[in-house]
Structure formats: C-alpha cells, structure tokens
Design an enzyme around this catalytic site. Structure first.
Site, PDB file in Angstrom:
ATOM      1  N   GLY A  46       0.989  -1.288   0.068  1.00 21.79           N
ATOM      2  CA  GLY A  46      -0.090   0.289  -0.213  1.00 21.79           C
ATOM      3  C   GLY A  46       0.673   0.994  -0.083  1.00 21.79           C
ATOM      4  O   GLY A  46       1.658   1.133   0.399  1.00 21.79           O
ATOM      5  N   GLN A  51       2.793  10.234   0.973  1.00 18.94           N
ATOM      6  CA  GLN A  51       4.680   9.395   0.977  1.00 18.94           C
ATOM      7  C   GLN A  51       5.669   9.666   0.169  1.00 18.94           C
ATOM      8  O   GLN A  51       6.777   9.614   0.479  1.00 18.94           O
ATOM      9  CB  GLN A  51       4.303   7.768   1.438  1.00 18.94           C
ATOM     10  CG  GLN A  51       3.385   7.264   2.802  1.00 18.94           C
ATOM     11  CD  GLN A  51       3.460   6.074   2.465  1.00 18.94           C
ATOM     12  OE1 GLN A  51       2.072   5.304   2.204  1.00 18.94           O
ATOM     13  NE2 GLN A  51       4.135   5.338   2.883  1.00 18.94           N
ATOM     14  N   CYS A  89       6.041  -0.062   6.832  1.00 19.59           N
ATOM     15  CA  CYS A  89       5.667   0.933   6.432  1.00 19.59           C
ATOM     16  C   CYS A  89       6.916   1.315   5.238  1.00 19.59           C
ATOM     17  O   CYS A  89       7.641   1.674   5.656  1.00 19.59           O
ATOM     18  CB  CYS A  89       5.521   2.462   7.036  1.00 19.59           C
ATOM     19  SG  CYS A  89       4.724   3.661   6.821  1.00 19.59           S
ATOM     20  N   LEU A  90       6.526   1.686   4.369  1.00 24.79           N
ATOM     21  CA  LEU A  90       7.941   2.187   3.615  1.00 24.79           C
ATOM     22  C   LEU A  90       7.932   3.735   3.462  1.00 24.79           C
ATOM     23  O   LEU A  90       9.689   3.699   3.146  1.00 24.79           O
ATOM     24  CB  LEU A  90       7.501   2.437   2.001  1.00 24.79           C
ATOM     25  CG  LEU A  90       6.838   0.987   1.556  1.00 24.79           C
ATOM     26  CD1 LEU A  90       6.426   1.100   0.115  1.00 24.79           C
ATOM     27  CD2 LEU A  90       7.804   0.190   1.590  1.00 24.79           C
ATOM     28  N   HIS A 131      -4.603   1.028   7.394  1.00 23.01           N
ATOM     29  CA  HIS A 131      -2.572   1.989   8.091  1.00 23.01           C
ATOM     30  C   HIS A 131      -2.615   2.963   6.885  1.00 23.01           C
ATOM     31  O   HIS A 131      -2.170   4.120   6.949  1.00 23.01           O
ATOM     32  CB  HIS A 131      -1.583   1.192   7.513  1.00 23.01           C
ATOM     33  CG  HIS A 131      -0.583   1.293   7.447  1.00 23.01           C
ATOM     34  ND1 HIS A 131       0.325   0.785   8.383  1.00 23.01           N
ATOM     35  CD2 HIS A 131      -0.011   2.329   6.130  1.00 23.01           C
ATOM     36  CE1 HIS A 131       2.040   1.641   7.582  1.00 23.01           C
ATOM     37  NE2 HIS A 131       1.506   1.980   6.552  1.00 23.01           N
ATOM     38  N   GLU A 132      -3.092   3.706   5.788  1.00 22.03           N
ATOM     39  CA  GLU A 132      -3.028   4.146   4.760  1.00 22.03           C
ATOM     40  C   GLU A 132      -3.944   5.200   4.463  1.00 22.03           C
ATOM     41  O   GLU A 132      -3.956   6.192   4.613  1.00 22.03           O
ATOM     42  CB  GLU A 132      -3.548   3.289   2.881  1.00 22.03           C
ATOM     43  CG  GLU A 132      -2.728   2.051   2.913  1.00 22.03           C
ATOM     44  CD  GLU A 132      -0.505   2.549   2.528  1.00 22.03           C
ATOM     45  OE1 GLU A 132      -1.128   3.684   2.516  1.00 22.03           O
ATOM     46  OE2 GLU A 132      -0.670   1.903   2.963  1.00 22.03           O
ATOM     47  N   HIS A 135      -2.442   7.212   6.966  1.00 17.89           N
ATOM     48  CA  HIS A 135      -1.131   8.007   6.503  1.00 17.89           C
ATOM     49  C   HIS A 135      -2.556   9.496   5.845  1.00 17.89           C
ATOM     50  O   HIS A 135      -1.606  10.897   6.049  1.00 17.89           O
ATOM     51  CB  HIS A 135      -1.099   7.082   5.153  1.00 17.89           C
ATOM     52  CG  HIS A 135       0.695   6.383   5.632  1.00 17.89           C
ATOM     53  ND1 HIS A 135       1.408   7.373   6.145  1.00 17.89           N
ATOM     54  CD2 HIS A 135       0.221   5.538   5.438  1.00 17.89           C
ATOM     55  CE1 HIS A 135       2.836   6.543   5.801  1.00 17.89           C
ATOM     56  NE2 HIS A 135       2.352   4.974   5.257  1.00 17.89           N
TER      57      HIS A 135
HETATM   58 NI    NI Z   1       2.977   3.878   5.464  1.00 18.01          NI
END
Ligand code: NI
Length: 159
Positions: A46, A51, A89-90, A131-132, A135
């Site tokens: 995701g 991000q 998380c990236l 999670h997204e 963000h």
């Molecule tokens: Ni993330």
C-alpha cells in the site's frame, strides 16, 4: 508513469492531514499510476499520496489478492474484530512493529473514475486499508506500535 521518492519518517509532510479530491484531473490520474509503480518498486502492499509528498486523499493498495484498489477520499464506515500482528511502512524503512487493527473493515471511497464504491476487506486488506487511511490523516503506524519497533526481515509487508 514514474517512480517517485518515498518520504521517510521525520519528514513533516507525513504528519499533515490530506485534502479531499473533488474531481479527477490528469495530474491525479498520473499520481495514481505513480503510486502503484512506486509501491511495486519498493515491494509494498500500500502507498498513500503523502508518502510521495502530495497532501491529497488518495491511496493505492495491492495485497496480492488479484486486485488493485484505488481509494480516493476513503471513509471507514464499520469495523469488526481485531488482529494483532506485524506491520511495516515504506516511510519507516527497515523497521516493523506489532499493531492491533480491526480484522474486518467496510470503507466507502471513490475510484479513479470518481465513482463511489464500498469495499469490505479482512485480514491483510483490512490492515492495509486502516494503515493507509491513517496516512491521509497524518498518522503513522509507529504511534500505534505495541512494544518496540523492530528491525524488519526481508519478507515483511510494508505499507
Ligand atoms: Ni505506511
């Protein structure tokens, strides 16, 4: 499409709330393509617009269930159950932590054609949606981690 630079924790943009999208534009359409490309390049499941430095309410999700989900202006309507497991998380490279999320979620969003739809997800998809959506509110999973952040192994799923 292009691979964009993923912002990492400490970057203020990750803490800011995102603005809703009112209509589709070539720029946003391009952004959606780039979110997927950047996510796949980094082996993520995701990726949310902030991000890559864009404060707009759009996320890309692919948890390898055969679908690519684009969620614009997502709103979680209902949740049930709970799951406790590792999350990454990236934007927090090389780390993971234990987070409790709902086992099932029902979300309302708009797709890339600005058509409203309802998505129900369980397991990893439910976790990725939560999670997204966080963000887009400027919230990172690290604030939800139970215990310590740990070093991730290669196989960890990252969002
Ligand atoms: Ni993330």
């Amino acid at each position: 499409m292009a691979i964009r630079t993923v912002r990492v924790i400490g970057d203020e943009i990750l803490t800011k709330p995102c603005k809703p999208i009112n209509f589709m534009t070539p720029r946003i359409s391009n952004l959606i393509g780039d979110l997927f490309e950047t996510m796949y390049e980094n082996n993520g499941v995701g990726l949310a617009a902030p991000q890559v430095g864009i404060l707009k309410q759009v996320v890309a999700i692919d948890v390898d269930d055969g679908n690519q989900y684009v969620l614009i202006n997502p709103e979680i309507l209902e949740t049930s159950g709970s799951q406790t497991g590792q999350e990454g998380c990236l934007s927090v490279p090389g780390k993971c932590g234990v987070v409790t999320r709902p086992e099932w979620v029902k979300v309302k969003a708009f797709d890339e054609n600005m058509e409203e739809f309802i998505l129900e997800g369980e397991g990893l998809l439910a976790r990725a949606i939560c999670h997204e959506v966080d963000h887009l509110k400027g919230q990172m999973y690290v604030s939800l981690v139970e215990g310590e952040l740990m070093d991730a192994t290669e196989e960890e799923e990252e969002e």
